[in-house]
Write an enzyme that holds these catalytic residues in place. Sequence first.
Site, short mmCIF file in Angstrom:
data_model
loop_
_atom_site.label_atom_id
_atom_site.label_comp_id
_atom_site.label_asym_id
_atom_site.label_seq_id
_atom_site.Cartn_x
_atom_site.Cartn_y
_atom_site.Cartn_z
N SER A 164 0.95 -1.31 0.14
CA SER A 164 -0.23 -0.05 -0.06
C SER A 164 1.10 1.17 -0.30
O SER A 164 1.91 1.41 0.52
CB SER A 164 -0.82 0.11 1.04
N TYR A 177 -2.28 -0.71 10.67
CA TYR A 177 -2.65 -0.67 9.37
C TYR A 177 -0.94 -0.86 8.02
O TYR A 177 -0.56 -1.12 7.25
CB TYR A 177 -3.55 -0.39 8.86
#
Length: 281
Positions: A164, A177
């Site tokens: 990501s 995250y």
Amino acid sequence: MKQLPINIDFGGKVVVVTGAGGVICGAMARAFAQAGAHVAALDLNGEAVQRLADELTAAGYVCRGYAANVLDRDVLASVHEQVRADLGPCDILVNGAGGNNPKATTDNEYHHEAKPEGKSFFDLAPEGVDFVFRLNFQGTLLPTQVFAEDMVERGSGCILNISSMNAYIPLTKIPAYSAAKAAISNFTQWLATHFAGTGIRCNAIAPGFLVSAQNRALLFNEDGTPTARSAKILAGTPMGRYVDADELIGATLFLCDDRAASAITGIVLPIDCGFSAYSGV
């Protein structure tokens, strides 16, 4: 079924996609099937991947759906045997299972703005943080341990992980995250080195901001206008828009093709509408 962005033939290849019940990996599973691969679609939601398999089978492609928990190695081993019996040994593994958890998310971007009734950094639940790390990191490591054995036996194969843009620059509110995705980028490089002499390549893509069912309410108001957080995201994205899931397909197919990307291993490719290139000024 949408036309593929590039013409690559995966005929004769068995592709295992975890998280295939979701938007991003569901699109990837469809693309591999369209390109001729025999696809094993794995997800905790067995009904979702069965619908995907039925859809692709009805369209004339080969896809099987399997309910699987990527955090349970015994379950993965059982599914692995089913995939081998149904489709054959795994040639390509896409580790797409992952996600965040509200228990690992703060309500405020900056601590000095924290409100007494909100959830601050000091209120983050250890079990929430642990879940996010396990889902993203262990949820990539365990499927790789199970399915990459097929690749080692055959002396060829490809692993594609989903990192990501959070891995490059952590986003506010989601520390677990962001850190977990940074671990995925690091692990991708480790795998690429570890398997370099076996004929296995390992890369990752790092999607930018996408709109999904999970985050739509955070990004858009009921009247369709951007929320304050969404406006900040778009202001920091040179192309001024979000990435579409289908825009990940070209890079995915390219990186998993042993002819087109034969010398590419250990990279993490941003697909982010220019977000990582913009300094803010």
